[in-house]
Design a protein around this motif. Structure first.
Motif, short mmCIF file in Angstrom:
data_model
loop_
_atom_site.label_atom_id
_atom_site.label_comp_id
_atom_site.label_asym_id
_atom_site.label_seq_id
_atom_site.Cartn_x
_atom_site.Cartn_y
_atom_site.Cartn_z
N SER A 149 0.85 -1.19 0.00
CA SER A 149 0.00 0.00 0.00
C SER A 149 0.88 1.24 0.00
O SER A 149 1.79 1.37 0.83
CB SER A 149 -0.92 0.03 1.22
OG SER A 149 -1.72 1.21 1.20
N ARG A 191 -1.77 -1.36 -3.80
CA ARG A 191 -2.73 -0.27 -3.92
C ARG A 191 -2.01 1.06 -3.73
O ARG A 191 -1.00 1.13 -3.04
CB ARG A 191 -3.82 -0.41 -2.85
CG ARG A 191 -4.62 -1.69 -2.98
CD ARG A 191 -5.63 -1.86 -1.87
NE ARG A 191 -5.01 -2.10 -0.56
CZ ARG A 191 -4.96 -1.23 0.42
NH1 ARG A 191 -5.48 -0.01 0.28
NH2 ARG A 191 -4.40 -1.54 1.57
N ASN A 193 -2.95 5.35 -3.12
CA ASN A 193 -3.97 6.36 -2.87
C ASN A 193 -3.30 7.64 -2.35
O ASN A 193 -2.08 7.68 -2.19
CB ASN A 193 -4.99 5.85 -1.85
CG ASN A 193 -5.78 4.65 -2.35
OD1 ASN A 193 -6.68 4.80 -3.18
ND2 ASN A 193 -5.44 3.45 -1.88
N TYR A 238 -6.13 4.15 7.32
CA TYR A 238 -7.19 3.51 6.54
C TYR A 238 -6.64 2.97 5.22
O TYR A 238 -6.86 1.81 4.86
CB TYR A 238 -8.32 4.50 6.28
CG TYR A 238 -9.30 4.04 5.23
CD1 TYR A 238 -10.24 3.04 5.52
CD2 TYR A 238 -9.29 4.58 3.94
CE1 TYR A 238 -11.14 2.60 4.55
CE2 TYR A 238 -10.17 4.15 2.97
CZ TYR A 238 -11.10 3.16 3.27
OH TYR A 238 -11.96 2.71 2.31
N PHE A 239 -5.90 3.80 4.50
CA PHE A 239 -5.37 3.38 3.21
C PHE A 239 -4.28 2.31 3.35
O PHE A 239 -4.10 1.47 2.47
CB PHE A 239 -4.82 4.57 2.43
CG PHE A 239 -5.86 5.39 1.73
CD1 PHE A 239 -6.91 4.79 1.06
CD2 PHE A 239 -5.79 6.77 1.73
CE1 PHE A 239 -7.88 5.54 0.39
CE2 PHE A 239 -6.73 7.54 1.05
CZ PHE A 239 -7.78 6.93 0.38
N SER A 244 -9.11 -1.23 3.57
CA SER A 244 -9.27 -0.55 2.28
C SER A 244 -8.75 -1.40 1.12
O SER A 244 -8.32 -0.86 0.11
CB SER A 244 -8.56 0.80 2.30
OG SER A 244 -7.16 0.63 2.52
N VAL A 247 -9.72 -0.49 -2.44
CA VAL A 247 -9.64 0.95 -2.73
C VAL A 247 -8.26 1.26 -3.30
O VAL A 247 -7.24 1.01 -2.66
CB VAL A 247 -9.88 1.80 -1.46
CG1 VAL A 247 -9.87 3.28 -1.81
CG2 VAL A 247 -11.18 1.42 -0.78
#
Length: 263
Positions: A149, A191, A193, A238-239, A244, A247
């Motif tokens: 992430s 991921r 973000n 959260y990310f 998540s 996401v």
């Protein structure tokens, strides 16, 4: 068809055994984020220009029962970026989470009639190029580990429109769109973000904040207070976390529901 595994609540924020890098993690939003990740069980490396302050922050990290590593790093220097990632992998085993928080620029002072193009170029080197390069260095480790992430710190300036902000705001807008595109390159294992803080009580804001400016900011803010570093760290967590896991490519603005500008 891939079988979806329902996670229990206590698994959704569990980062036990994961390794995180937080650039600019010695103070402010970076430090708050590093502590949040450590509280969730992650081992944390802080990469910062200020090594002594990074070491002090790592003491707080290690007090939570996880491993910590302080690395002196200038994100504008290629050799520093490469050496930092190598050090983290050697000392902590891998990289699972990258918080591209370090950055900066001349936002609010970028009168196009008075500044040189080099100052605008530096905005993009700080906020776009360095983070892109760290992604390139870290993603192979994330893919190999099976968990990745990446979170960029962007800014409300990326969507606001203000004078004397063209380079800084433009670079942060580039971050938002870059993240949306890199999601296609890095998935499915990794991921990516971004979190865009509103007016947050950090040392840089406090240096220019007056009661009059704060009053004006809050007049356009439904949640009637300025942000704290922990507010932004919550979105970072959260990310970074399994909660998540579906996401990617998104930018979330943490701003009390409003718009806060200095003018």
């Amino acid at each position: 068809m891939q079988q979806y595994k329902h996670k229990k609540f206590n698994e959704l924020f569990d980062l036990s055994g994961k390794v995180a890098i937080v650039t600019g993690g010695a103070n402010g939003i970076g430090k708050a984020t590093a502590i949040r990740l450590a509280e969730a069980g992650a081992h944390v490396a802080i990469a910062d220009l200020k090594l002594d302050e990074a070491k002090a922050a790592i003491k707080d990290i290690e007090a939570l029962g996880v491993k910590g590593l302080a690395v002196e790093c200038n994100i504008l220097k290629e050799d520093d970026l490469v050496a930092m990632v190598d050090d983290v992998v050697e000392e902590l085993g891998t990289v699972n989470i990258l918080i591209n928080n370090a950055g900066g620029g001349g936002g609010g002072r970028e009168n196009p009639a008075k500044i040189a193009v080099d100052e605008i170029r530096r905005d993009f080197e700080l906020n776009v190029f360095s983070g892109w390069r760290l992604c390139q260095l870290c993603v192979p480790h994330m893919k190999k580990s099976g968990y990745g992430s990446i979170v960029f710190t962007t800014s409300m300036s990326s969507v606001n429109k203000s004078p004397n902000m063209s380079g800084y705001a433009g670079s942060k807008a580039a971050v938002n769109h870059m993240v949306a595109n890199l999601a296609h390159d890095f998935g499915p294992e990794v991921r990516i973000n971004a979190v865009g803080p509103g007016a947050t009580r950090t040392a840089s804001l406090e240096s220019v904040l007056t009661p009059e400016i704060e009053k004006k900011m809050l007049s356009h803010t439904p949640i009637k207070r300025l942000g704290e570093a922990d507010d932004i760290a919550g979105a970072m967590l959260y990310f970074a976390s399994p909660i998540s896991e579906w996401v990617s490519g998104q930018t979330i603005f943490v701003n009390g529901g409003g718009v806060q500008t200095l003018e």
